[in-house]
Design an enzyme around this catalytic site. Structure first.
Site, PDB file in Angstrom:
ATOM      1  N   ARG A  18     106.661  27.708  22.513  1.00 38.25           N
ATOM      2  CA  ARG A  18     107.790  26.779  22.361  1.00 38.25           C
ATOM      3  C   ARG A  18     108.699  26.887  23.583  1.00 38.25           C
ATOM      4  O   ARG A  18     109.171  25.906  24.120  1.00 38.25           O
ATOM      5  CB  ARG A  18     108.598  27.057  21.083  1.00 38.25           C
ATOM      6  CG  ARG A  18     109.935  26.300  21.094  1.00 38.25           C
ATOM      7  CD  ARG A  18     110.635  26.149  19.744  1.00 38.25           C
ATOM      8  NE  ARG A  18     110.539  27.296  18.893  1.00 38.25           N
ATOM      9  CZ  ARG A  18     111.244  28.437  19.037  1.00 38.25           C
ATOM     10  NH1 ARG A  18     112.104  28.563  20.030  1.00 38.25           N
ATOM     11  NH2 ARG A  18     111.080  29.430  18.206  1.00 38.25           N
TER      12      ARG A  18
ATOM     13  N   LYS B 167     104.145   5.856  26.856  1.00 33.66           N
ATOM     14  CA  LYS B 167     103.875   4.534  27.431  1.00 33.66           C
ATOM     15  C   LYS B 167     103.084   4.667  28.735  1.00 33.66           C
ATOM     16  O   LYS B 167     101.978   5.162  28.703  1.00 33.66           O
ATOM     17  CB  LYS B 167     105.193   3.775  27.588  1.00 33.66           C
ATOM     18  CG  LYS B 167     106.143   3.901  26.373  1.00 33.66           C
ATOM     19  CD  LYS B 167     105.633   3.217  25.119  1.00 33.66           C
ATOM     20  CE  LYS B 167     106.402   3.607  23.852  1.00 33.66           C
ATOM     21  NZ  LYS B 167     107.851   3.458  23.921  1.00 33.66           N
TER      22      LYS B 167
HETATM   23  C1  LIG Z   1     108.980   3.927  23.141  1.00 38.08           C
HETATM   24  C2  LIG Z   1     110.299   4.071  23.818  1.00 38.08           C
HETATM   25  C3  LIG Z   1     111.160   5.139  23.498  1.00 38.08           C
HETATM   26  C4  LIG Z   1     110.848   6.139  22.394  1.00 38.08           C
HETATM   27  O1  LIG Z   1     109.742   6.927  22.720  1.00 38.08           O
HETATM   28  P1  LIG Z   1     108.745   7.569  21.609  1.00 38.08           P
HETATM   29  O2  LIG Z   1     107.739   8.235  22.485  1.00 38.08           O
HETATM   30  O3  LIG Z   1     108.216   6.453  20.797  1.00 38.08           O
HETATM   31  O4  LIG Z   1     109.535   8.535  20.804  1.00 38.08           O
HETATM   32  C5  LIG Z   1     112.340   5.238  24.200  1.00 38.08           C
HETATM   33  N1  LIG Z   1     112.693   4.341  25.148  1.00 38.08           N
HETATM   34  C6  LIG Z   1     111.895   3.292  25.465  1.00 38.08           C
HETATM   35  C7  LIG Z   1     112.335   2.329  26.501  1.00 38.08           C
HETATM   36  C8  LIG Z   1     110.680   3.126  24.807  1.00 38.08           C
HETATM   37  O5  LIG Z   1     109.916   2.074  25.109  1.00 38.08           O
END
Ligand SMILES: *Cc1c(COP(=O)(O)O)cnc(C)c1O
Length: 395
Positions: free
Chosen positions: A49, A198
């Protein structure tokens, strides 16, 4: 040797770091714990962790790509955003964009409701509103550019300068572009946040996040809080994400090339009412995006002309776009913000933010652009035909 280009850093980060076997790709360290070499003699790592070699390999790559002093890899984008919120004390003001990511909006609002800090949502392109809000001496200014789903562009350097003059830290959510196309720290931001879910991972098989800080002391504080709260990311996820990062630059070029080809095709189609893509000269943020970004990115939104039947034709008539939330993967996605990503927002707030019920958001993948355009034009042609054919209701 001259300093390597970021693309080279992305490919080569942590390669040949295995001293035991000389593995080219570093192994995954899944162990939760590490032996002390002797009584009271801790090695580099003791507990995963707090620190893990695989997670550190990803953190080093991201810190270098964003030009930061350090990076904390977290279990999700939301935990990265929660981590940054630890910089705020009760009474401190957070200034956030009115059209920020829905999850960020919900987090800021619910923490503020519990008295953890105060939050104010404003349109950061409205300089008068920004100046008025900065006069209240916020502790942190949150920036997200391009915004979701309308891809509005905020001037990072200008906001950072004004925020710093007011004594605030600036955090930028760089999820929509990745460090391949935008590096907010170089434009004056203090902290960069990513949902690595993403573009950074890029293959839609990991939930993850990252916080990169320009300043070493700020980074150390982030790392302490991440360990204290237990927000750090897992080894396997870190391994996959670093694997994704190696192809970040060529992927981003393909996403962008597909997005600009698709945007141009959409503009010319009669079943399309409006197209939102910063690469289009007609986009209000075009000049600014050209200046502060190294590309226009892989996201395109557009409004379907006509009624819900036309909309349905588009959303259900595509074979190369999966109807799903999220973005940034090698596969193309289509999303209807009003019923999907932004469904939790009340309809009035959605309208104020400019998100109509006919708005469609595309995440362009890495497929051949001609195939994506053909798929979209086919669905739009059917939408047009459906809109001009009166429907005969049965019974
Ligand atoms: C998806 C997203 C998040 C959140 O991220 P997670 O990995 O789903 O927790 C935050 N900011 C933006 C711009 C995103 O597209």
């Amino acid at each position: 040797m001259p300093r390597p280009n970021p693309q080279t850093v992305a490919v080569r980060s942590a390669l040949e770091s295995d001293s035991q076997h000389g593995a080219v790709v570093p192994p995954i360290h899944l162990s939760t714990n590490y032996t002390f070499s002797a009584f009271n003699e801790k090695r580099t790592y003791d507990y995963s962790r707090s620190g893990n070699p695989t997670r550190d390999a990803l953190a080093s790559a991201l810190a270098e790509l964003e030009g930061g002093a350090g990076c904390v890899v977290t279990a999700s984008g939301m935990s990265a955003i929660l981590l940054v919120c630890q910089q705020l004390n009760p009474g401190d003001l957070l200034l956030a964009p009115h059209d920020c990511y829905g999850g960020s909006y919900r987090l800021f609002e619910s923490l503020a409701a519990r008295g953890r800090f105060r939050v104010q949502f404003i349109d950061q392109n409205d300089t008068e509103a920004l100046d008025r809000a900065l006069a209240e001496r916020p502790k942190l200014v949150w920036v997200e550019t391009p915004s979701n789903p309308l891809l509005r562009i905020v001037d990072l350097a200008a906001v950072a300068e004004a925020a710093h003059a007011a004594g605030a830290l600036v955090a930028a959510d760089n999820t929509f572009l990745s460090p391949a196309l935008q590096t907010p720290l170089a434009l004056g931001a203090d902290i960069v946040v990513h949902s690595t879910t993403k573009y950074l991972n890029g293959h839609s098989d990991v939930i993850g996040g990252a916080v990169i800080s320009a300043d070493r002391a700020v980074h150390d504080s982030m790392a302490d809080w991440a360990n204290t709260l237990g927000l750090t990311g897992g080894a396997f996820d870190s391994y996959l994400t670093l694997r994704g990062v190696r192809t970040l630059f060529p992927r981003m070029r393909q996403h962008e090339s597909n997005a600009s080809q698709v945007a141009a095709a959409l503009v010319a189609h009669p079943a399309v009412q409006a197209v939102y893509y910063p690469g289009l000269a007609t986009h209000p943020g075009h000049a600014l995006a050209a200046r502060q970004q190294r590309g226009f990115g892989g996201m395109v939104s557009f409004e379907v002309a006509g009624d819900e039947t036309a909309l349905r034709c588009v959303l259900e008539g595509l074979s190369l776009f999966s109807l799903a939330e999220s973005l940034g993967g090698v596969e193309s996605l289509v999303c209807h913000p009003a019923t999907m990503t932004h469904a939790a927002m009340d309809p009035d707030a959605r309208r104020t933010a400019g998100i109509s019920d006919r708005l469609v958001r595309l995440s362009l993948g890495a497929e051949a652009g001609d195939d994506l355009v053909a798929d979209l034009l086919g669905a739009l042609d059917r939408a047009l035909a459906a809109a001009s054919t009166p429907t005969h209701r049965q019974g």
